[in-house]
Design an enzyme around this catalytic site. Structure first.
Site, PDB file in Angstrom:
ATOM      1  N   LYS A 126       1.466  49.732  -2.602  1.00 55.51           N
ATOM      2  CA  LYS A 126       2.933  50.024  -2.978  1.00 55.51           C
ATOM      3  C   LYS A 126       2.720  51.747  -2.305  1.00 55.51           C
ATOM      4  CE  LYS A 126       2.194  48.086  -7.082  1.00 55.51           C
ATOM      5  NZ  LYS A 126       1.038  47.160  -7.543  1.00 55.51           N
ATOM      6  N   LYS A 161       4.562  51.149 -12.605  1.00 55.81           N
ATOM      7  CA  LYS A 161       3.399  50.566 -12.035  1.00 55.81           C
ATOM      8  C   LYS A 161       2.649  51.145 -12.023  1.00 55.81           C
ATOM      9  CE  LYS A 161       6.617  47.330  -9.083  1.00 55.81           C
ATOM     10  NZ  LYS A 161       6.885  47.299  -8.249  1.00 55.81           N
ATOM     11  N   ARG A 211       8.997  36.130  -2.591  1.00 56.43           N
ATOM     12  CA  ARG A 211       7.485  36.330  -1.304  1.00 56.43           C
ATOM     13  C   ARG A 211       7.926  36.234  -0.352  1.00 56.43           C
ATOM     14  NH1 ARG A 211       2.064  37.365  -1.949  1.00 56.43           N
ATOM     15  NH2 ARG A 211       2.922  39.041  -2.961  1.00 56.43           N
ATOM     16  N   ARG A 225       9.921  33.495  -7.175  1.00 55.78           N
ATOM     17  CA  ARG A 225       9.513  33.280  -8.166  1.00 55.78           C
ATOM     18  C   ARG A 225      10.507  34.175  -9.232  1.00 55.78           C
ATOM     19  NH1 ARG A 225       4.369  37.739  -6.323  1.00 55.78           N
ATOM     20  NH2 ARG A 225       6.743  38.905  -5.365  1.00 55.78           N
ATOM     21  N   ARG A 233       7.399  40.821 -15.472  1.00 56.30           N
ATOM     22  CA  ARG A 233       7.455  40.235 -14.597  1.00 56.30           C
ATOM     23  C   ARG A 233       7.154  39.245 -14.020  1.00 56.30           C
ATOM     24  NH1 ARG A 233       1.684  42.661 -16.500  1.00 56.30           N
ATOM     25  NH2 ARG A 233       2.936  40.706 -17.886  1.00 56.30           N
ATOM     26  N   ASP A 273       7.057  41.398  -0.771  1.00 54.22           N
ATOM     27  CA  ASP A 273       8.085  41.793  -2.089  1.00 54.22           C
ATOM     28  C   ASP A 273       9.557  41.649  -1.821  1.00 54.22           C
ATOM     29  OD1 ASP A 273       6.115  40.367  -2.673  1.00 54.22           O
ATOM     30  OD2 ASP A 273       5.495  41.605  -4.159  1.00 54.22           O
ATOM     31  N   GLU A 281       7.431  45.400  -1.938  1.00 56.34           N
ATOM     32  CA  GLU A 281       6.197  45.809  -1.846  1.00 56.34           C
ATOM     33  C   GLU A 281       6.058  45.275  -0.597  1.00 56.34           C
ATOM     34  OE1 GLU A 281       2.781  44.384  -4.834  1.00 56.34           O
ATOM     35  OE2 GLU A 281       4.205  45.459  -6.217  1.00 56.34           O
ATOM     36  N   ASN A 283       2.404  43.798   0.968  1.00 64.19           N
ATOM     37  CA  ASN A 283       1.045  43.185   0.555  1.00 64.19           C
ATOM     38  C   ASN A 283       0.275  42.547   1.607  1.00 64.19           C
ATOM     39  OD1 ASN A 283       1.252  42.506  -2.623  1.00 64.19           O
ATOM     40  ND2 ASN A 283       3.870  41.819  -1.720  1.00 64.19           N
TER      41      ASN A 283
END
Length: 314
Positions: A126, A161, A211, A225, A233, A273, A281, A283
């Site tokens: 983040k 978050k 993703r 997703r 979420r 994301d 994000e 990751n």
């Protein structure tokens, strides 16, 4: 070229073999003739300049209830006895995680650590994404209640978050009429001194949080997703439903912009994301999605990951 591969991960006994990306990577490594060891980050040590793991040789198979066999524990000198370390333990990205990156940095790149531990430490999900504000929804990182209230007054619909969480834990969607902001800020303040990430809510999350998987900086596949009914979420840990998808031109553009930076930092396996064309994000710690992508598209990106790893070991 047979490699000696030490896998730093959560206990293999507890993984979901239908969804775990580390398991898919281990199966592929084994199929290529690489030798595997398994150890937990708690069993990583440094002494007299040596980085040591108490590890067990492991074989894996796709059999429910019988997916691994562990051998006797050995003391593995990760610089001398391993060619590759997969750093795949799940976050939270706390001081224990950061300490592990410092220890593993002592052996990299002589022993290739995937992803590069220095850049994992310097690119938390983040915070690294903040390097690309033009690709993001409007975002605030702050502990200052005044700034958070000002941001909410501007946007009304916001998402709070924890800055170093994972899997959707502790993520809250606050609508304009929600009276719980003060209570949530008190709760976060009591639990941690860390700032919060506050983002403009994107209604397009109802259509899914995509993703996208990048290997060595190249976009190679994606899954969508979709949040469960009554849930904001989309993380699969909290009931998000994966579904097949393709990349839009905007998503390809995002990947072209960030890809060179990922490659330069030695971040071989990355999952970003994207919601409604906005990057939320990046990751790099323990990205997932390999098995879902394989089920939908028949694409096994663990092969591309190992191709990239082996290219660095030649």
């Amino acid at each position: 070229m047979a490699l000696r591969v030490a896998v730093q991960m959560d206990p293999i006994q507890s993984i979901n073999i239908e969804g775990d990306s580390t398991f898919a990577m281990m199966l592929e490594a084994q199929a290529r003739g690489h030798q595997l060891w398994h150890y937990h980050v708690r069993h990583l040590s440094m002494h007299a300049g040596r980085v040591i793991a108490h590890a067990q040789p492991v074989t894996v198979r796709r059999e429910f209830g019988n997916h691994f066999t562990l051998g006797e524990t050995v003391e593995l000198d990760l610089e001398r006895d391993a060619d590759v370390v997969l750093m795949r333990q799940d976050p939270p990205f706390d001081m224990a995680y950061i300490t592990a990156t410092h220890i593993l940095q002592h052996i990299h790149p002589k022993t290739l650590v995937v992803n590069d531990p220095e850049h994992v430490r310097n690119a938390p999900e983040k915070l690294f994404v903040l390097r690309f504000p033009e690709l993001m929804p409007e975002t605030l990182v702050s502990s200052d209640v005044r700034e958070i209230r000002k941001f909410r007054a501007k946007h009304g619909d916001i998402v709070l978050k924890p800055l170093f969480g994972n899997g959707g834990a502790g993520v809250f969607h606050l609508r304009p009429d929600d009276p719980n902001l003060n209570s949530l800020l008190e709760m976060f303040t009591e639990r941690s001194r860390e700032p919060l990430m506050v983002q403009q809510y994107l209604p397009s999350v109802r259509q899914g949080d995509k993703r996208v998987i990048l290997v060595d900086g190249e976009a190679m596949g994606a899954i969508n997703r979709v949040p469960a009914e009554g849930e904001s979420r989309s993380n699969m840990h909290v009931g998000g439903r994966p579904e097949p998808t393709t990349l839009t031109e905007r998503e390809k553009e995002i990947c072209r912009i960030i890809g060179p930076e990922l490659r330069a930092r030695g971040l071989i396996f990355v999952g970003i994301d994207v919601i409604g064309g906005h990057l939320t994000e990046i990751n790099v710690t323990s990205p997932t999605g390999l098995q879902e992508l394989a089920r939908f598209d028949g694409v096994h990106l663990e092969k591309a990951i190992w191709d990239a790893i082996e290219a660095r070991r030649r």
